[in-house]
Every structure is written in structure tokens, then in C-alpha cells.
Design a protein around this motif. Structure first.
Motif, PDB file in Angstrom:
ATOM      1  N   HIS A 262       0.693  -1.269  -0.068  1.00 56.67           N
ATOM      2  CA  HIS A 262       0.413  -0.073   0.240  1.00 56.67           C
ATOM      3  C   HIS A 262       0.793   1.051  -0.008  1.00 56.67           C
ATOM      4  O   HIS A 262       1.247   0.987   0.933  1.00 56.67           O
ATOM      5  CB  HIS A 262      -1.424  -0.229   1.392  1.00 56.67           C
ATOM      6  CG  HIS A 262      -1.671   0.793   1.816  1.00 56.67           C
ATOM      7  ND1 HIS A 262      -2.776   1.344   0.586  1.00 56.67           N
ATOM      8  CD2 HIS A 262      -1.761   1.289   2.500  1.00 56.67           C
ATOM      9  CE1 HIS A 262      -3.275   2.507   0.834  1.00 56.67           C
ATOM     10  NE2 HIS A 262      -2.997   3.163   1.686  1.00 56.67           N
ATOM     11  N   ARG A 263       0.496   1.995  -1.223  1.00 52.47           N
ATOM     12  CA  ARG A 263       1.344   3.175  -1.101  1.00 52.47           C
ATOM     13  C   ARG A 263       3.019   2.911  -0.632  1.00 52.47           C
ATOM     14  O   ARG A 263       3.239   4.046  -0.584  1.00 52.47           O
ATOM     15  CB  ARG A 263       0.617   4.094  -0.166  1.00 52.47           C
ATOM     16  CG  ARG A 263      -0.790   4.756  -0.292  1.00 52.47           C
ATOM     17  CD  ARG A 263      -1.015   6.124   0.197  1.00 52.47           C
ATOM     18  NE  ARG A 263      -0.630   5.817   1.389  1.00 52.47           N
ATOM     19  CZ  ARG A 263      -0.655   7.157   2.000  1.00 52.47           C
ATOM     20  NH1 ARG A 263      -1.450   8.294   2.151  1.00 52.47           N
ATOM     21  NH2 ARG A 263      -0.713   7.107   3.070  1.00 52.47           N
TER      22      ARG A 263
ATOM     23  N   GLY B  58      -7.828   7.210  -5.928  1.00 50.37           N
ATOM     24  CA  GLY B  58      -6.971   8.120  -5.941  1.00 50.37           C
ATOM     25  C   GLY B  58      -7.210   7.921  -4.198  1.00 50.37           C
ATOM     26  O   GLY B  58      -5.920   8.807  -3.390  1.00 50.37           O
ATOM     27  N   VAL B  59      -8.334   8.380  -4.309  1.00 46.59           N
ATOM     28  CA  VAL B  59      -8.444   8.155  -2.446  1.00 46.59           C
ATOM     29  C   VAL B  59      -9.053   7.156  -1.870  1.00 46.59           C
ATOM     30  O   VAL B  59      -9.727   6.350  -2.508  1.00 46.59           O
ATOM     31  CB  VAL B  59      -9.872   9.292  -1.846  1.00 46.59           C
ATOM     32  CG1 VAL B  59     -10.035   8.860  -0.490  1.00 46.59           C
ATOM     33  CG2 VAL B  59      -9.174  10.975  -2.278  1.00 46.59           C
TER      34      VAL B  59
ATOM     35  N   ILE C 161      -4.488   9.259   1.192  1.00 44.23           N
ATOM     36  CA  ILE C 161      -4.708   9.360  -0.910  1.00 44.23           C
ATOM     37  C   ILE C 161      -3.065   8.722  -1.485  1.00 44.23           C
ATOM     38  O   ILE C 161      -2.051   8.995  -0.843  1.00 44.23           O
ATOM     39  CB  ILE C 161      -4.571  10.982  -0.809  1.00 44.23           C
ATOM     40  CG1 ILE C 161      -5.617  12.010  -0.107  1.00 44.23           C
ATOM     41  CG2 ILE C 161      -4.580  11.828  -2.449  1.00 44.23           C
ATOM     42  CD1 ILE C 161      -5.367  13.084   0.350  1.00 44.23           C
ATOM     43  N   ALA C 162      -2.970   8.156  -2.512  1.00 42.77           N
ATOM     44  CA  ALA C 162      -2.575   7.979  -3.289  1.00 42.77           C
ATOM     45  C   ALA C 162      -1.854   8.840  -3.530  1.00 42.77           C
ATOM     46  O   ALA C 162      -1.549  10.024  -3.641  1.00 42.77           O
ATOM     47  CB  ALA C 162      -3.311   7.782  -4.468  1.00 42.77           C
ATOM     48  N   PRO C 163      -0.151   8.711  -3.625  1.00 47.82           N
ATOM     49  CA  PRO C 163       1.014   9.505  -3.533  1.00 47.82           C
ATOM     50  C   PRO C 163       0.941   9.671  -5.169  1.00 47.82           C
ATOM     51  O   PRO C 163       1.962   9.225  -6.294  1.00 47.82           O
ATOM     52  CB  PRO C 163       2.051   8.595  -3.068  1.00 47.82           C
ATOM     53  CG  PRO C 163       1.916   6.976  -3.248  1.00 47.82           C
ATOM     54  CD  PRO C 163       0.133   7.465  -3.155  1.00 47.82           C
ATOM     55  N   LEU C 164       0.340  10.307  -5.859  1.00 42.04           N
ATOM     56  CA  LEU C 164      -0.114  10.513  -7.349  1.00 42.04           C
ATOM     57  C   LEU C 164       1.566  10.686  -7.967  1.00 42.04           C
ATOM     58  O   LEU C 164       1.352  10.441  -9.014  1.00 42.04           O
ATOM     59  CB  LEU C 164      -1.027  10.756  -7.415  1.00 42.04           C
ATOM     60  CG  LEU C 164      -1.854  10.219  -8.895  1.00 42.04           C
ATOM     61  CD1 LEU C 164      -1.923   9.289  -9.089  1.00 42.04           C
ATOM     62  CD2 LEU C 164      -3.484  10.975  -9.108  1.00 42.04           C
ATOM     63  N   ALA C 165       1.613  12.089  -7.445  1.00 45.96           N
ATOM     64  CA  ALA C 165       2.606  12.840  -8.334  1.00 45.96           C
ATOM     65  C   ALA C 165       4.169  11.843  -8.410  1.00 45.96           C
ATOM     66  O   ALA C 165       4.275  11.688  -9.128  1.00 45.96           O
ATOM     67  CB  ALA C 165       3.302  13.893  -7.536  1.00 45.96           C
TER      68      ALA C 165
END
Length: 458
Positions: free
Chosen positions: A218-219, A242-243, A250-254
Motif C-alpha cells: 500500500h502506497r 485516488g483516495v 491518498i495515493a502519492p500520485l505525483a
């Protein structure tokens, strides 16, 4: 000769066991008489079907009894563990204040996905009624046959505009959207990398595809990178919420986008718990993490913040959307959204494209709740998101806590295994833009009172 002997045996047994058929004895023997008169012109299959009802009811009853016993035992175990999920019956529209069956009192609702408070908004209801009258109740068909109206195309265009994408395809739900994408676009030559806590619909969708399936912690970007680096797949697809709905984190999207660029991978994000209310203007996780337009595929729902009705979608490159219309099974084999539901989506999209006021309000309400609850001594999981899990640990405690809150006029639900991991039971509070500050403060006061009585806080 065999069938004739069969008739004699059936007659003999029927006469000895007539009590088994006493409620309708004539039906059994009328079948035999019918056989005598017509058997000469019947196929062997038809002859067997004729006698299908003889004794079949007993066999069916035995199997059903076995099923009842097996399921009853399992249900008893669920209740004994304190994890049985009883459904409360709402007798009003979905709102911040509702009524439930057995009580006429108004109850404050803090467990709906109605993040923007639009589920019973007067303008949305009015627009839905208008299009219901104009376009009817439904299409009675899948879209490629006779199930697309101009309003469906309008909604797809507005969703694409909202997300800044080329095109959109509508589904009956986001569960269907997630079930329909991975199988359609991925082959055995490809690989999909899925966060271990992704929503069940993503997990089920990935199971349907033939790509290599890899799950990262996870993440955990280090784990993800190691898997991407080791893969020689034709297409690499990173799939993440995304969440994450159970924890509000929250996903570390960047950073996921950075890894995708480094290892030539695609990024898929489920934005069901972000679209319309998360990020500065409600554009979701990619706006929150400053990577607008860099996610390749977005799936989301119309059934939460965007009016609370139903429906889901995939938005992204035009070629992808066109391909899904040809290959995505939930799209090809499910009726299209009814006009009244499309109307809700259209009106909500218009509102969000014009103003971010509701988005800002839900964010302000979220901060108020999280700060006060933390100060009171509760452990609130997740980040600055309207999903605010009040962590309790014990399943029985979570269930009892929710019941006690209801007696104080606050509607919340306890979450426990298998919805969340064992030992991670919680009350999941969800904040709406429609909640007033007074209502939020009332909920906090009730949490403090119950928390002290159950010795959760001092």
C-alpha cells in the motif's frame, strides 16, 4: 420397453407413497396418463421432461434445506463475531437530515457519500423530472442497439470537459467501469500493478484480465518501482485508488506519475472518492497532487458527490474510449443509464463547471470535524479528506458505538472485517458540504459523550 417399465415402476411407487403427493395427487397421475396417450409421438428428451416433476420437489427441498443449514451456520457465526451488517431503512430522501424506519425523528446523517449535498437538491430534482417526462423512463436496450440518446452524448462530453480529457464512456456504475476496462485492453503480454488496498471493483476487474497481475504494498513506491523495473511486459499499467475509501488516505500520485514516466507505464486512477469535491476545484487527486492531465485513465462515479444517483464512467484518450465501446463487456451487455439519471449528471456537471463553492465548503467542514475530534482524543485515520475514520479497533465496540450514536440522533455506521482488516474496526464519518457548523458540532459532542461512556477517550 424401458420407458414402459419406468411407467409401471412410477405407478407402483406412487400408489405406495401417495401421501408424499397428497396436496396435488391428480397432477402426478395425470402426467402418467398423459404419457400413456402421447408417448408414441414423443422424443426421449420430452418423455424425460414429462416426469421431471415427479419427486423433483423432494430433491429440490433437500438441496434447499442443505443450503439453508450451511448459510444459517455461517450467518450465526457472523452475528456471534459482532460483524453482522444490518441495513437501516431510510424513509426520507438522502440528505444531512433523514428519517429511518421506526422513528419519525429527524436524524443527522454522517455516513453518506453525499459529499456535496446534491442528492436531493431542488434544481437537480426538477431537471431530472423534466427529462424524465421528455425522454421517458428508460431505453430498454444496450447502447449499440438502440440505447443512446443525445443527452447521453452530452453528459459524456461534459464529463470529459470537466476532467480535461478527450472523451468519456458511461457505465451503469463505476463497478462496471472497473470490471470492463482491464479485460478489454490488457493481454497476456501485458502487466498490471495494483495497490494492495485498491477497491474491490478494481481487484475483481483485474482478475478478469489475462495480463500478469502484480500487487504492490500500500502506497509503497519502492516496492512498486522494483516490480516495474523487473517487468518486461508490452504494456505496464499502474492501477490505484485516488483516495482509499476505508482509510481516507491518498495515493502519492505525483510520485506514481514519475515512476510511470521512468518505466514507460500507464497510470489508471479510480476517483470515486475524489471527483467533484477533492482538490481546489473538485478535479480530484491529480489536482490535489498537482499532476493535472498526467493520469492516463480516470474511472469515477456519478453515484456519490455527483448527485448520488447511479452511473459510472471512464474518461481518457479518444482511442481508448472508442475501443471500450467495441470491447468492454459491461458496456456492451448492460442497459444504458435511464434519462432521469443522466439528467442528474448533466445538472451537477453544469454546477461544478460554473462554481467551486460547494467544494470549498466541504473542505472547510472537514477541517472543522477532524481538528475537534483529534483534540478530543480520538484517532482519526486518513488525510485531509471528508472520509474521517474514527478508529476503534474492536468490531463489537464499533457496532455498539454506532448504535449509541443513533440514540443521540446521529446516523453513523461501524465498519469491521471483512470490509476492513481484523483489528481495524472503525466508525467511518463522511462530511458533506450541506452540513452546517452547528450540525458538525452536535456530532462531535455526541462522539465525545459516547466515547467517554465506552471508555474510548478520557
Amino acid at each position: 420397453m424401458f420407458l414402459c417399465r419406468l411407467v409401471v415402476v412410477i405407478q407402483s411407487r406412487a400408489s405406495r407413497r401417495r401421501d408424499l403427493y397428497s396436496s396435488q395427487p391428480e397432477n402426478t397421475f395425470s402426467r402418467i396418463e398423459k404419457y400413456r396417450k402421447t408417448s408414441g409421438n414423443m422424443s426421449i428428451f420430452s418423455k424425460l421432461l414429462l416426469f421431471r416433476g415427479v419427486g423433483g420437489r423432494q430433491y429440490s427441498a433437500a438441496a434447499q434445506s442443505q443450503l439453508r443449514e450451511i448459510l444459517g451456520t455461517q450467518l450465526a457465526g457472523i452475528k456471534e463475531a459482532g460483524t453482522f451488517k444490518a441495513e437501516r431503512i431510510i424513509t426520507s430522501s438522502q440528505s444531512t437530515q433523514i428519517t429511518v424506519q421506526g422513528s419519525d425523528k429527524r436524524i443527522l446523517n454522517f455516513c453518506a457519500n453525499n459529499y456535496l449535498g446534491l442528492a436531493n437538491h431542488p434544481e437537480i430534482v426538477e431537471h431530472s423530472q423534466k427529462l424524465l417526462e421528455q425522454y421517458g423512463a428508460g431505453l430498454s436496450s444496450v447502447r449499440f442497439i438502440c440505447g443512446t440518446q443525445d443527452i447521453h452524448k452530452q453528459l459524456e462530453k461534459k464529463i470529459a470537459q470537466f476532467h480535461g480529457r478527450e472523451d468519456t464512456i458511461l457505465y451503469a456504475s463505476c463497478f462496471d467501469a472497473n470490471a470492463g476496462i482491464f479485460e478489454a485492453i490488457l493481454t497476456p503480454e501485458d502487466a498490471v500493478f495494483s495497490d494492495e488496498l485498491n477497491h474491490a471493483s478494481i481487484i475483481d476487474g483485474i482478475r478478469l484480465c489475462k495480463a500478469k497481475k502484480q500487487r504492490y504494498r500500500h502506497r509503497d513506491l519502492k516496492d512498486l518501482e522494483e516490480q516495474l523495473k523487473a517487468s518486461d511486459a508490452r504494456l505496464k499499467l499502474i492501477a490505484t485508488d485516488g483516495v482509499f475509501s476505508m482509510d481516507g488516505n491518498i495515493a502519492p500520485l505525483a510520485r506514481i506519475v514519475e515512476l510511470a514516466k521512468k518505466y514507460n507505464a500507464l497510470v489508471f486512477v479510480d476517483e470515486c472518492n475524489a471527483t467533484g469535491f477533492f482538490g481546489a476545484t473538485g478535479r480530484g487527486t491529480e489536482e490535489y497532487d498537482n499532476v493535472m492531465g498526467e493520469v492516463d485513465i480516470i474511472n469515477s462515479t456519478l453515484g456519490k458527490a455527483l448527485g448520488g444517483a447511479s452511473g459510472g464512467y471512464t474518461t481518457g484518450p479518444a482511442e481508448l474510449i472508442s475501443f471500450l465501446r467495441q470491447k468492454s463487456r459491461p458496456y456492451l451487455f448492460s442497459n444504458t443509464l435511464p434519462p432521469a439519471v443522466v439528467a442528474v449528471g448533466l445538472k451537477v456537471m453544469d454546477m461544478l463547471l460554473q462554481s467551486s463553492e460547494l467544494t470549498q465548503r466541504v473542505q472547510s467542514n472537514t477541517q472543522r470535524f477532524r481538528q475537534a475530534m483529534t483534540k478530543a482524543g480520538f484517532t482519526i485515520a486518513g488525510e485531509n479528506h471528508p472520509i474521517c475514520p474514527v478508529m476503534l479497533g474492536d468490531a463489537r465496540l464499533a457496532s455498539k458505538f454506532a448504535d449509541e450514536m443513533l440514540t443521540r440522533g446521529i446516523y453513523v455506521i461501524g465498519f469491521s472485517y471483512p470490509v476492513v482488516p481484523q483489528g481495524k474496526a472503525r466508525i467511518r464519518v463522511q462530511i458533506s458540504a450541506a452540513h452546517t457548523e452547528a450540525e458538525i458540532d452536535r456530532a462531535i459532542a455526541a462522539f465525545v459523550e459516547v466515547g467517554r461512556s465506552l471508555k474510548v477517550i478520557q
